[in-house]
Design a protein around this motif. Structure first.
Motif: not given
Length: 76
Positions: A22-28, A33-45
């Motif tokens: 129950k977390m958002t990309q922003r929460d993660l 300490g990673l950027s939201e852009a990095s998390i998004s990049g991982y999710i989008r491959g």
């Protein structure tokens, strides 16, 4: 398995684990300490996570590293 396939499967696993936690990309991003852009990049491959990032993400999501990189029957 190609690198592109690995990235896609990792992204799917990450989405599933985020939803379970129950977390958002922003929460993660905030918790790791990673950027939201990095998390998004991982999710989008589009971005390959390093080992340190994978371990950090697993710790925050309270899962094992193998849950993040377990691709089950998708591996040929």
């Amino acid at each position: 398995m190609t690198g592109k396939e690995w990235l896609a499967y990792f992204g799917v696993n990450l989405i599933d684990l985020l939803e379970s936690a129950k977390m958002t990309q922003r929460d993660l991003a905030d918790a790791t300490g990673l950027s939201e852009a990095s998390i998004s990049g991982y999710i989008r491959g589009r971005k390959m996570p390093g080992v340190k990032a994978i371990i950090n993400i697993a710790d925050v999501l309270n899962c094992s590293v193998s849950e993040l990189v377990d691709f089950g029957d998708r591996i040929k």
